[in-house]
Motif scaffolding. Structure first.
Motif, PDB file in Angstrom:
ATOM      1  N   GLU A 138       0.407  -1.154   0.290  1.00  0.00           N
ATOM      2  CA  GLU A 138       0.041   0.108  -0.337  1.00  0.00           C
ATOM      3  C   GLU A 138       0.986   0.827  -0.056  1.00  0.00           C
ATOM      4  OE1 GLU A 138      -2.523  -3.275   2.327  1.00  0.00           O
ATOM      5  OE2 GLU A 138      -0.073  -2.773   2.331  1.00  0.00           O
ATOM      6  N   LEU A 139       2.404   1.526   0.435  1.00  0.00           N
ATOM      7  CA  LEU A 139       2.667   2.396   1.084  1.00  0.00           C
ATOM      8  C   LEU A 139       3.643   2.059  -0.421  1.00  0.00           C
ATOM      9  CD1 LEU A 139       3.371   4.486   2.700  1.00  0.00           C
ATOM     10  CD2 LEU A 139       5.820   3.358   3.356  1.00  0.00           C
ATOM     11  N   ARG A 140       4.194   1.808  -0.858  1.00  0.00           N
ATOM     12  CA  ARG A 140       4.958   1.439  -1.949  1.00  0.00           C
ATOM     13  C   ARG A 140       4.060   2.257  -2.971  1.00  0.00           C
ATOM     14  NH1 ARG A 140       6.449  -3.976  -1.316  1.00  0.00           N
ATOM     15  NH2 ARG A 140       5.424  -4.230  -2.980  1.00  0.00           N
ATOM     16  N   ALA A 141       2.807   1.879  -3.006  1.00  0.00           N
ATOM     17  CA  ALA A 141       1.904   2.602  -4.687  1.00  0.00           C
ATOM     18  C   ALA A 141       1.646   4.006  -3.914  1.00  0.00           C
ATOM     19  CB  ALA A 141       0.070   2.191  -3.962  1.00  0.00           C
ATOM     20  N   LEU A 142       1.870   4.039  -2.811  1.00  0.00           N
ATOM     21  CA  LEU A 142       1.949   6.199  -3.521  1.00  0.00           C
ATOM     22  C   LEU A 142       3.583   6.941  -3.478  1.00  0.00           C
ATOM     23  CD1 LEU A 142      -0.353   5.777  -0.102  1.00  0.00           C
ATOM     24  CD2 LEU A 142      -1.202   6.250  -1.868  1.00  0.00           C
ATOM     25  N   ALA A 143       4.293   5.812  -2.687  1.00  0.00           N
ATOM     26  CA  ALA A 143       5.499   6.369  -3.449  1.00  0.00           C
ATOM     27  C   ALA A 143       5.966   7.049  -4.498  1.00  0.00           C
ATOM     28  CB  ALA A 143       6.588   5.613  -3.065  1.00  0.00           C
ATOM     29  N   THR A 144       6.313   7.910  -4.417  1.00  0.00           N
ATOM     30  CA  THR A 144       7.089   8.533  -5.675  1.00  0.00           C
ATOM     31  C   THR A 144       8.289   8.010  -6.564  1.00  0.00           C
ATOM     32  OG1 THR A 144       8.565   9.892  -4.846  1.00  0.00           O
ATOM     33  CG2 THR A 144       6.246  10.739  -5.846  1.00  0.00           C
ATOM     34  N   ARG A 145       9.057   7.117  -5.246  1.00  0.00           N
ATOM     35  CA  ARG A 145      10.357   6.112  -5.699  1.00  0.00           C
ATOM     36  C   ARG A 145       9.956   5.093  -4.598  1.00  0.00           C
ATOM     37  NH1 ARG A 145      15.670   9.492  -6.074  1.00  0.00           N
ATOM     38  NH2 ARG A 145      14.161  10.237  -6.969  1.00  0.00           N
ATOM     39  N   THR A 146      10.950   3.883  -5.214  1.00  0.00           N
ATOM     40  CA  THR A 146      11.289   2.940  -4.297  1.00  0.00           C
ATOM     41  C   THR A 146      12.495   2.790  -4.274  1.00  0.00           C
ATOM     42  OG1 THR A 146       9.068   1.664  -4.674  1.00  0.00           O
ATOM     43  CG2 THR A 146      11.282   0.731  -3.979  1.00  0.00           C
ATOM     44  N   ILE A 147      13.144   3.069  -3.046  1.00  0.00           N
ATOM     45  CA  ILE A 147      14.927   2.763  -2.786  1.00  0.00           C
ATOM     46  C   ILE A 147      15.084   1.751  -2.426  1.00  0.00           C
ATOM     47  CG2 ILE A 147      14.595   4.831  -2.735  1.00  0.00           C
ATOM     48  CD1 ILE A 147      14.968   5.460   0.449  1.00  0.00           C
ATOM     49  N   ARG A 148      16.214   1.404  -1.708  1.00  0.00           N
ATOM     50  CA  ARG A 148      16.847  -0.357  -1.755  1.00  0.00           C
ATOM     51  C   ARG A 148      16.067  -0.788   0.200  1.00  0.00           C
ATOM     52  NH1 ARG A 148      23.205  -1.032  -2.689  1.00  0.00           N
ATOM     53  NH2 ARG A 148      22.914  -0.047  -4.728  1.00  0.00           N
ATOM     54  N   SER A 149      16.344  -1.692  -0.110  1.00  0.00           N
ATOM     55  CA  SER A 149      15.243  -1.691   1.366  1.00  0.00           C
ATOM     56  C   SER A 149      15.938  -1.611   2.853  1.00  0.00           C
ATOM     57  CB  SER A 149      15.343  -3.713   1.448  1.00  0.00           C
ATOM     58  OG  SER A 149      16.466  -4.137   1.849  1.00  0.00           O
ATOM     59  N   ASN A 150      15.233  -1.426   3.824  1.00  0.00           N
ATOM     60  CA  ASN A 150      15.714  -1.717   5.189  1.00  0.00           C
ATOM     61  C   ASN A 150      17.096  -2.420   5.417  1.00  0.00           C
ATOM     62  OD1 ASN A 150      13.683   0.664   5.840  1.00  0.00           O
ATOM     63  ND2 ASN A 150      12.845  -0.765   6.987  1.00  0.00           N
ATOM     64  N   ASP A 151      17.333  -3.507   5.323  1.00  0.00           N
ATOM     65  CA  ASP A 151      17.652  -4.400   5.158  1.00  0.00           C
ATOM     66  C   ASP A 151      19.408  -4.065   4.375  1.00  0.00           C
ATOM     67  OD1 ASP A 151      16.283  -5.908   6.967  1.00  0.00           O
ATOM     68  OD2 ASP A 151      15.843  -7.552   5.396  1.00  0.00           O
ATOM     69  N   GLU A 152      19.222  -2.940   3.319  1.00  0.00           N
ATOM     70  CA  GLU A 152      20.289  -2.778   2.630  1.00  0.00           C
ATOM     71  C   GLU A 152      20.413  -0.776   2.902  1.00  0.00           C
ATOM     72  OE1 GLU A 152      19.675  -5.176  -1.411  1.00  0.00           O
ATOM     73  OE2 GLU A 152      17.828  -3.905  -1.250  1.00  0.00           O
ATOM     74  N   ASP A 153      19.684  -0.491   3.713  1.00  0.00           N
ATOM     75  CA  ASP A 153      20.610   0.398   4.259  1.00  0.00           C
ATOM     76  C   ASP A 153      19.659   1.627   3.626  1.00  0.00           C
ATOM     77  OD1 ASP A 153      21.013  -0.053   7.064  1.00  0.00           O
ATOM     78  OD2 ASP A 153      23.978  -0.885   5.809  1.00  0.00           O
ATOM     79  N   GLY A 154      18.769   1.205   3.239  1.00  0.00           N
ATOM     80  CA  GLY A 154      18.200   2.280   1.838  1.00  0.00           C
ATOM     81  C   GLY A 154      17.662   3.539   1.996  1.00  0.00           C
ATOM     82  N   VAL A 155      17.988   3.755   3.279  1.00  0.00           N
ATOM     83  CA  VAL A 155      17.809   5.599   3.444  1.00  0.00           C
ATOM     84  C   VAL A 155      19.116   6.040   3.782  1.00  0.00           C
ATOM     85  CG1 VAL A 155      17.204   7.379   4.856  1.00  0.00           C
ATOM     86  CG2 VAL A 155      14.980   5.625   4.716  1.00  0.00           C
ATOM     87  N   ALA A 156      20.183   5.363   4.449  1.00  0.00           N
ATOM     88  CA  ALA A 156      21.059   5.851   4.203  1.00  0.00           C
ATOM     89  C   ALA A 156      21.899   5.693   2.813  1.00  0.00           C
ATOM     90  CB  ALA A 156      22.315   5.468   5.341  1.00  0.00           C
ATOM     91  N   ARG A 157      21.699   4.802   1.751  1.00  0.00           N
ATOM     92  CA  ARG A 157      22.663   5.076   0.644  1.00  0.00           C
ATOM     93  C   ARG A 157      21.556   6.119   0.113  1.00  0.00           C
ATOM     94  NH1 ARG A 157      24.824  -0.107  -0.959  1.00  0.00           N
ATOM     95  NH2 ARG A 157      25.124  -1.194   0.364  1.00  0.00           N
ATOM     96  N   TRP A 158      20.413   6.129  -0.188  1.00  0.00           N
ATOM     97  CA  TRP A 158      19.569   7.270  -1.319  1.00  0.00           C
ATOM     98  C   TRP A 158      20.492   8.424  -0.392  1.00  0.00           C
ATOM     99  CZ3 TRP A 158      17.023  11.595  -0.263  1.00  0.00           C
ATOM    100  CH2 TRP A 158      16.435  12.248  -1.453  1.00  0.00           C
ATOM    101  N   LEU A 159      20.592   8.880   0.201  1.00  0.00           N
ATOM    102  CA  LEU A 159      21.088  10.196   0.944  1.00  0.00           C
ATOM    103  C   LEU A 159      22.607  10.403   0.714  1.00  0.00           C
ATOM    104  CD1 LEU A 159      19.577   9.989   5.268  1.00  0.00           C
ATOM    105  CD2 LEU A 159      19.290  11.719   2.882  1.00  0.00           C
ATOM    106  N   GLU A 160      23.699   9.420   0.935  1.00  0.00           N
ATOM    107  CA  GLU A 160      24.873   9.407   0.858  1.00  0.00           C
ATOM    108  C   GLU A 160      24.631   9.849  -1.738  1.00  0.00           C
ATOM    109  OE1 GLU A 160      26.960   5.226   0.616  1.00  0.00           O
ATOM    110  OE2 GLU A 160      27.934   6.469   1.527  1.00  0.00           O
TER     111      GLU A 160
END
Length: 72
Positions: free
Chosen positions: A45-67
């Motif tokens: 449900e959340l992925r459907a609302l997102a403007t983009r999908t980034i890597r998973s939590n297990d892959e440190d998605g937010v940290a990698r996106w910020l980097e």
């Protein structure tokens, strides 16, 4: 989360808000953000609302996106 994010954005006078999330409790936050990033392992449900999908939590998605943003 949405109310706090909006208040903070107004207080610091930011021109753009990017939100990150993984579950349905982030739906209101995505609603106030200019851009919304769901991690790959977010609920559908959340992925459907997102403007983009980034890597998973297990892959440190937010940290990698910020980097990537800092590096350009």
């Amino acid at each position: 989360k949405a109310l706090a994010a909006r208040r903070l954005a107004d207080e610091i006078r930011t021109g753009r808000m990017i939100a990150f999330g993984d579950n349905v409790n982030d739906v209101p936050l995505f609603g106030v953000a200019d851009e919304s990033c769901a991690v790959a392992n977010a609920v559908p449900e959340l992925r459907a609302l997102a403007t983009r999908t980034i890597r998973s939590n297990d892959e440190d998605g937010v940290a990698r996106w910020l980097e990537e943003c800092v590096r350009g």
